[in-house]
Design a protein around this motif. Structure first.
Motif, mmCIF file in Angstrom:
data_model
loop_
_atom_site.group_PDB
_atom_site.id
_atom_site.type_symbol
_atom_site.label_atom_id
_atom_site.label_comp_id
_atom_site.label_asym_id
_atom_site.label_seq_id
_atom_site.Cartn_x
_atom_site.Cartn_y
_atom_site.Cartn_z
ATOM 1 N N ARG A 155 0.819 -1.209 0.000
ATOM 2 C CA ARG A 155 0.000 0.000 0.000
ATOM 3 C C ARG A 155 0.855 1.263 0.000
ATOM 4 N NH1 ARG A 155 -3.096 0.256 4.549
ATOM 5 N NH2 ARG A 155 -2.343 -1.640 5.558
ATOM 6 N N VAL A 156 2.001 1.205 0.643
ATOM 7 C CA VAL A 156 2.937 2.343 0.606
ATOM 8 C C VAL A 156 3.432 2.577 -0.820
ATOM 9 C CG1 VAL A 156 5.261 3.113 1.288
ATOM 10 C CG2 VAL A 156 3.675 2.219 3.011
ATOM 11 N N GLU A 157 3.830 1.490 -1.486
ATOM 12 C CA GLU A 157 4.324 1.614 -2.866
ATOM 13 C C GLU A 157 3.225 2.090 -3.807
ATOM 14 O OE1 GLU A 157 7.464 1.356 -3.939
ATOM 15 O OE2 GLU A 157 7.947 1.127 -1.813
ATOM 16 N N LEU A 158 2.018 1.591 -3.612
ATOM 17 C CA LEU A 158 0.903 2.008 -4.459
ATOM 18 C C LEU A 158 0.594 3.493 -4.282
ATOM 19 C CD1 LEU A 158 -1.659 -0.937 -4.327
ATOM 20 C CD2 LEU A 158 -0.717 0.119 -6.381
ATOM 21 N N ALA A 159 0.605 3.968 -3.049
ATOM 22 C CA ALA A 159 0.320 5.383 -2.792
ATOM 23 C C ALA A 159 1.335 6.267 -3.506
ATOM 24 C CB ALA A 159 0.320 5.658 -1.290
ATOM 25 N N LYS A 160 2.605 5.891 -3.459
ATOM 26 C CA LYS A 160 3.648 6.676 -4.146
ATOM 27 C C LYS A 160 3.465 6.624 -5.653
ATOM 28 C CE LYS A 160 7.177 4.618 -2.172
ATOM 29 N NZ LYS A 160 8.578 4.276 -1.772
ATOM 30 N N TYR A 161 3.210 5.429 -6.181
ATOM 31 C CA TYR A 161 3.058 5.276 -7.628
ATOM 32 C C TYR A 161 1.842 6.031 -8.149
ATOM 33 C CZ TYR A 161 1.300 3.123 -11.880
ATOM 34 O OH TYR A 161 0.772 2.928 -13.125
ATOM 35 N N SER A 169 -4.063 11.491 -4.748
ATOM 36 C CA SER A 169 -3.529 11.918 -3.454
ATOM 37 C C SER A 169 -4.189 11.103 -2.351
ATOM 38 C CB SER A 169 -3.796 13.415 -3.247
ATOM 39 O OG SER A 169 -3.294 13.838 -2.006
ATOM 40 N N CYS A 170 -3.435 10.186 -1.785
ATOM 41 C CA CYS A 170 -4.004 9.330 -0.737
ATOM 42 C C CYS A 170 -2.916 8.837 0.203
ATOM 43 C CB CYS A 170 -4.741 8.142 -1.345
ATOM 44 S SG CYS A 170 -3.652 6.922 -2.134
ATOM 45 N N LEU A 171 -3.322 8.435 1.382
ATOM 46 C CA LEU A 171 -2.439 7.769 2.327
ATOM 47 C C LEU A 171 -2.528 6.262 2.110
ATOM 48 C CD1 LEU A 171 -3.434 9.754 5.548
ATOM 49 C CD2 LEU A 171 -1.356 10.072 4.159
ATOM 50 N N PRO A 172 -1.484 5.517 2.475
ATOM 51 C CA PRO A 172 -1.568 4.051 2.353
ATOM 52 C C PRO A 172 -2.760 3.480 3.115
ATOM 53 C CG PRO A 172 0.696 4.742 2.762
ATOM 54 C CD PRO A 172 -0.147 5.964 2.910
#
Length: 484
Positions: A155-161, A169-172
Motif C-alpha cells: 500500500r505504501v508503494e501504491l500510494a507513491k506510484y 492523493s491518498c495515504l496508504p
C-alpha cells in the motif's frame, strides 16, 4: 487414408466448421480415428462432404491449434499421439455430474483472437518474478494472516506510484487490496449499505425496499461492474454518452447519488473525459452528497498527448472512490486490484468490517511490493507502453490498409482496445460468424448497452494486447477478406 462421414446439418444454428470439428474431436477421443491416422486433405474432404474448403480448413486449424492433429510438411495431416490417460473416459452415463458435463460448451480457440483483456505474455519478466517470489518465501512472516486492507508495504508503494503517475492523493491507510475489480466493487456495495442503514430497511417500522440505492452507469459501459451492483440490489440508471463521456445533464436529472465512470478511457467507446467535465462531475457529487466510482482500468497506456490527472487527484470534497488493477499492465491471472476510499467510507469500513479477511495471497502481495520497490514495475511499464504503442499503430495501419473507408475506427486514443464500425450491411452476429470461418475471433459490443445501440452500423471490439504485430496484420487481412 481414413474415410470421414459426419452427419452435418446446414440448417443447424451451429456453424458447419464447428460441427465438423466436434465430430472429428469425438472420433479422436473415442479412438474411432486411431492415433497416427493420416487424415484426408482439405480438398478431398471438402469434395467428399460437399462443403467448402474454408469450412474444412477452419475445423482442421482448430484441431491443430489444440494439438489433436499435426501437419507434417510434404506429407499431410495426422492424428497426434497421446498418452493412454490423456482422455478421461465417460462411459458411466449414470454419473451424477453427467448433466453438468453435457452442459459445458466446447472451449474453442482461434489463431487470431482479438479479445480485450489479453496481454503480451512473451514480455512478462518471469525470471525476475521467480527470484522475488523465492525471496518472499524465505520470510517467516508470510506464514501468518495478513493485514485486512492489504500488506502495508504494498500500500505504501501504491500510494507513491498513484501520486506520481495519476495524481491520486491518498495515504496508504486509504487503500484496500482486493482480488480484482469485481470483488472490490462487491465489498464497496457492503460499505455503502453500512453507511446508509436506512437503505437496508433497518429503520424502525420500515419494510425492505425493492432496491438499496440508485447507481448511474455509463451507457454503454462495463457490464461486469453493472452486474455486481444489480446483484447487490441496487437500482441501475443508464446514462447516455456524448463526446465528453457520460452526459452530465442527464446525470443531474437521474436522482442518482452514485455514478460509475471510466473517464481516462471510456469502456468500451474509448473517449477521454475533458478536464472541464471532470470538474463538473466532482461538483455534481458534492452538490448531491454522493460518490463517484472512478475505474482507471488501463490508464497506464496512453499514446498521445499528456494524460489528464485522475478524478481523485482533483477532488477536494472526498467524493471519489478510485479503482485500479494490475491485470492489464502485469498479468490478468495475478487477480490483484486496489481501491482508494475517501475518509467517510474508510471510517465505515473500519467500523463495520473488523472481521473482514484479506482475500489476496500474502505471498503475492509481498512479491508485487518487492517488484515495485526495486524498480522493476516502472521499467516493465515503460517497456510494455512501447510494445503496446507499436501494436496500436500496427492495428490502426492494418485497418486502414485492408479496410479503408469501409469501417470507422472509434476510441483510438489510448488503452488496449478500439472499436470498429463496419459498413457492409451485415449485423453484429453475422460479422462475428464470418470472422470465425477465417480463424479470427472478434467481439460484440451489444452486451455493453442497457438500451438499444443507436449506432447506424454494428460496432465490434478489437483488443490487440495478446497478439504480435504480424498476427495483428494477418488477422485484420483475414477479417477484410471475410467481410468485404
Amino acid at each position: 487414408m481414413f474415410e470421414i462421414t459426419p452427419n452435418l446439418n446446414p440448417n443447424d444454428q451451429t456453424p458447419l466448421y464447428i460441427q465438423l470439428y466436434q465430430y472429428l474431436l469425438k472420433e479422436i477421443e473415442t479412438g474411432r480415428i486411431p492415433q497416427g491416422t493420416r487424415l484426408p486433405s482439405i480438398r478431398k474432404l471438402a469434395d467428399h462432404l460437399g462443403i467448402g474448403k474454408n469450412t474444412v480448413d477452419a475445423a482442421y486449424q482448430q484441431l491443430i491449434a489444440e494439438g489433436f492433429i499435426l501437419s507434417k510438411p510434404k506429407s499431410g495431416l495426422y492424428v497426434a499421439e497421446f498418452d493412454e490417460q490423456f482422455f478421461t473416459p465417460s462411459q458411466d452415463s449414470g454419473s451424477q455430474f453427467s448433466h453438468l458435463e453435457a452442459a459445458q460448451p466446447l472451449a474453442i480457440t482461434y489463431p487470431f483472437d482479438f479479445r480485450h483483456g489479453h496481454i503480451d505474455k512473451d514480455h512478462f519478466p518471469v525470471t525476475i518474478w521467480r527470484k522475488l517470489t523465492n525471496q518472499v518465501l524465505y520470510d517467516q512472516a508470510i506464514f501468518s494472516y495478513g493485514d485486512r486492507q492489504g500488506e502495508p508495504e504494498l500500500r505504501v508503494e501504491l500510494a507513491k506510484y498513484l501520486y506520481q503517475s495519476r495524481g491520486v492523493s491518498c495515504l496508504p491507510e486509504q487503500i484496500i487490496i482486493g482480488g480484482g475489480i469485481q470483488q472490490l466493487l462487491s465489498l464497496l456495495c457492503f460499505i455503502i449499505k453500512s453507511e446508509n442503514p436506512e437503505c437496508d430497511g433497518k429503520k424502525s417500522g420500515q419494510q425492505q425496499p425493492n432496491h438499496y440505492e440508485k447507481v448511474a452507469f455509463e451507457n454503454p459501459g462495463y457490464d461486469g461492474a453493472r452486474e455486481v451492483f444489480r446483484q447487490h440490489g441496487f437500482s441501475i440508471i443508464p446514462i447516455e454518452l456524448n463526446t465528453g463521456g457520460i452526459d452530465l445533464k442527464k446525470l443531474a436529472k437521474s436522482n442518482a447519488r452514485i455514478v460509475y465512470v471510466t473517464p481516462s478511457h471510456q469502456f468500451p467507446m474509448g473517449m477521454i473525459m475533458p478536464i472541464a467535465n471532470r470538474m463538473r462531475l466532482i461538483q455534481w457529487a458534492n452538490r448531491v452528497d454522493g460518490y463517484i466510482i472512478e475505474d482507471d482500468y488501463d490508464s497506464e497506456f496512453r499514446y498521445k498527448g499528456k494524460p489528464f490527472p485522475a478524478l481523485q487527484g482533483i477532488d477536494s470534497f472526498g467524493k471519489v472512490i478510485y479503482l485500479g488493477t494490475f491485470s492489464k499492465a502485469l498479468i490478468p491471472s495475478i487477480r490483484l486490484a486496489y481501491m482508494v476510499l475517501p475518509e467517510q467510507l474508510l471510517k465505515s469500513f473500519q467500523t463495520h468490517f473488523q472481521s473482514y479477511e484479506q482475500p489476496v495471497s500474502k505471498i503475492l502481495q509481498k512479491t508485487v511490493a518487492l517488484f515495485m520497490q526495486e524498480g522493476y514495475w516502472q521499467k516493465h511499464l515503460r517497456r510494455m507502453r512501447h510494445i503496446y504503442q507499436k501494436k496500436h499503430e500496427t492495428l490502426h495501419q492494418s485497418i486502414r490498409k485492408f479496410m479503408g473507408e469501409q469501417v470507422k475506427i472509434i476510441g483510438e486514443e489510448s488503452g488496449l482496445h478500439l472499436l470498429i464500425e463496419v459498413k457492409n450491411g451485415d449485423n453484429e452476429e453475422t460479422l462475428i460468424e464470418k470472422a470465425k470461418f477465417s480463424g479470427v475471433k472478434i467481439y460484440p459490443t451489444a452486451k455493453y448497452w442497457m438500451s438499444k445501440n443507436q449506432a447506424k452500423d454494428p460496432l465490434l471490439l478489437v483488443g490487440f494486447g495478446g497478439l504480435s504485430e504480424a498476427e495483428i496484420t494477418e488477422g485484420i487481412r483475414r477479417l477484410s477478406d471475410a467481410w468485404f
